[in-house]
Enzyme design. Structure first.
Site, short mmCIF file in Angstrom:
data_model
loop_
_atom_site.label_atom_id
_atom_site.label_comp_id
_atom_site.label_asym_id
_atom_site.label_seq_id
_atom_site.Cartn_x
_atom_site.Cartn_y
_atom_site.Cartn_z
CG ASP A 215 -5.42 -0.34 3.48
OD1 ASP A 215 -5.85 -0.34 2.33
OD2 ASP A 215 -4.49 -1.05 3.85
CG ASP B 60 -7.33 4.94 -3.01
OD1 ASP B 60 -7.77 3.98 -2.37
OD2 ASP B 60 -6.61 5.82 -2.53
CG PHE C 113 -2.60 3.12 -3.47
CD1 PHE C 113 -2.88 4.18 -2.64
CD2 PHE C 113 -2.59 3.33 -4.83
CE1 PHE C 113 -3.12 5.43 -3.15
CE2 PHE C 113 -2.81 4.58 -5.34
CZ PHE C 113 -3.07 5.64 -4.50
CE LYS D 230 -1.43 3.29 3.02
NZ LYS D 230 -0.75 3.85 4.20
#
Length: 517
Positions: free
Chosen positions: A416, A487, A394, A364
């Site tokens: 995340d 993202d 990521f 990541k």
């Protein structure tokens, strides 16, 4: 994978057979393997699932919203804390700033409420989450601490006290995992010095910006001279610890030896002073018995002459630290290769774990660094990568594309945490009852736990499916829509919805304390 989609592994084999493979002569591949591992996690996941209908609906709504907002890399520089050339940052300064930022960009969530959690005071405001890190770096630089210069991290000035001051909190809660962050800085400094430091010639140039004292033994009180042994070592030998003092330049194999006497520096033998003259006998008989001996040379050092031959500038600015630039240049403008170089050399970027009996790579923060370079330089210069589309979602990034006015009081969390949360809200991800209960109970999930790996891996694969669906429905979008922008958008969307709801989304984000995100 549907029948009309190309097999990524087959494509890689074809590239290798055509000599366009992602494995160059130095053996570092441009294929990170992250997407393949994410698919493996999805195929073997039992607590996290991806809904195909939810994926298609999300792809349509996300594409329309991105078109309306005209998302691009330009928005990265609109973030008020990010370094910019217009802020008197050079390109090398920006590279080093971004590298430092992404070395430390992990685990900012707090169990405390908004008023008690870690905050940073900077420019008359208090910053939290990811923004608190960037504020610390900007504040440190303005206070005269070269916190974003890798050379500083291995210097004696970079003490624990100095770092605690740079990352000081405006509340009673310190920055989470501060000890781990300090250790990572020093580890990275050692690796950059070992593998990407300037060569000897460049280091010797640095001598011109660092004062190296010329130390000679005090003159003999009788003769006002120094012995040959002492005079020689006054120039060529550094006392233990001196070269390691702050500001001293070092070569890869040890302290710099300041050989201040040039080969043409000869001794004036006409200036001869007999040592210990007063101690010699003045009796004529004794003098007659003495054998003539060669005159002892005067080896006293003329500091002014040496200084004139080796002029040292104390006003020149320090030479730029280009170790990170050399790391980037070794990647040959390949985003995937740079990710793999980071994972190869830096343990803190080696984001790998095991799932269902197999090692899987998520990488990541390594991907974040590449994406930040790409966005900060708008795909040019140090941010130019011919394969930027190879990056995956990521998990774990700041809102690079969120409008500045929306970031003022938002709680920033790495994606995340946020992207899985948003995907679940959109109906893309679904959770098993036990996992859902754990999330709603706000209990921590340990790093490497099967639940955590499933959340991360399935999120990466879900974003890839969304990207593919957008490209399938809108072929022209293939050059504009990639996992990086998706993202960013998903993070922004989560924050906007949360703000509109006056609090968290229905399902809280998962809580895992680790250096990986």
């Amino acid at each position: 994978m549907s029948d009309d989609e190309a097999d990524p592994e087959l494509l890689e084999l074809l590239r290798q057979s055509l000599f366009t493979a992602s494995v160059p002569q130095n053996g570092v591949s441009s294929n990170t393997g992250v997407l393949k591992d994410a698919e493996y996690i999805y195929n073997n996941s039992i607590d996290v699932a991806i809904g195909m209908h939810g994926t298609k609906a999300a792809a349509a709504s996300i594409y329309n919203a991105m078109q309306e907002r005209n998302y691009s890399t330009q928005a990265w520089s609109e973030h008020e804390l990010h370094p910019k050339l217009s802020d008197d940052f050079s390109e090398v300064d920006m590279v080093n700033f971004i590298f430092t930022m992404d070395l430390l960009n992990f685990s900012f969530w707090s169990a405390l409420d908004e008023t008690e959690r870690f905050q940073v005071e900077y420019q008359g405001r208090r910053w939290t989450g990811y923004n608190s890190l960037v504020a610390c770096l900007r504040r440190g630089v303005e206070e005269g601490v070269p916190i974003t210069t890798p050379r500083y991290w291995k210097s004696h000035e970079c003490t624990d006290d100095a770092l605690h001051k740079v990352f000081r909190s405006a509340t009673d809660e310190p920055m989470p995992m501060l000890d781990e962050r300090m250790a990572i800085l020093r580890e990275a400094a050692a690796i950059l010095h070992e593998s990407f430091e300037d060569d000897d010639n460049d280091l010797l140039e640095e001598v011109t910006t660092t004062e190296l004292p010329i130390r000679t033994k005090a003159p003999d009180p009788i003769t006002n001279t120094t012995s040959q042994h002492d005079a020689t070592h006054a120039v060529a030998v550094t006392e233990p610890g001196v070269a390691e003092s702050p500001g001293a330049a070092t070569l890869p194999d040890g302290p710099i030896v300041a050989d201040r006497i040039a080969p043409d520096d000869t001794v004036d033998e006409s200036a001869i002073d007999t040592t210990n003259a007063e101690a010699q006998s003045t009796d004529p008989a004794d003098v007659a018995d003495q054998q003539p001996s060669p005159p002892a040379p005067d080896l006293s050092i003329d500091n002014e002459e040496i200084s004139s031959q080796h002029e040292v500038s104390t006003s020149s600015p320090p030479r730029p630290d280009k170790s990170v630039v050399r790391l980037i240049e070794e990647a040959d403008r390949s985003a995937g290769k740079l990710v793999n170089l980071l994972a190869k050399h830096f343990p803190c970027f080696r984001d790998e774990t095991r799932f269902d009996g197999r090692k899987v790579r998520l990488l990541k923060r390594a991907q974040i660094f590449v994406a930040d370079l790409w966005a900060a330089f708008n795909g040019t210069g140090y941010g130019e990568f011919h394969d930027i589309d190879n990056l995956t979602m990521f998990a774990g990034k700041q809102p690079s594309t969120i409008p500045t006015q929306l970031t003022a009081n938002l709680l920033m969390l790495p994606t995340d945490y946020r992207v899985p949360q948003m995907l679940h809200s959109l109906g893309v991800l679904s959770y098993s009852p036990t996992l859902l209960y754990r999330l709603r109970d706000r209990k921590e999930i340990s790093s490497g736990h099967s639940w955590e790996v499933q959340l991360r891996g399935c999120s990466i694969w879900a974003v890839e499916l969304i990207r593919r669906d957008i490209v399938r429905e809108h072929p022209a979008a293939a050059e504009k829509v990639n996992a990086v922008l998706l993202d960013f958008f998903l993070y922004d969307l989560a924050k906007e919805r949360e703000k509109g709801m006056g609090g968290e989304l229905e399902t809280p984000h998962h809580r895992t304390r680790s250096i990986w995100y």
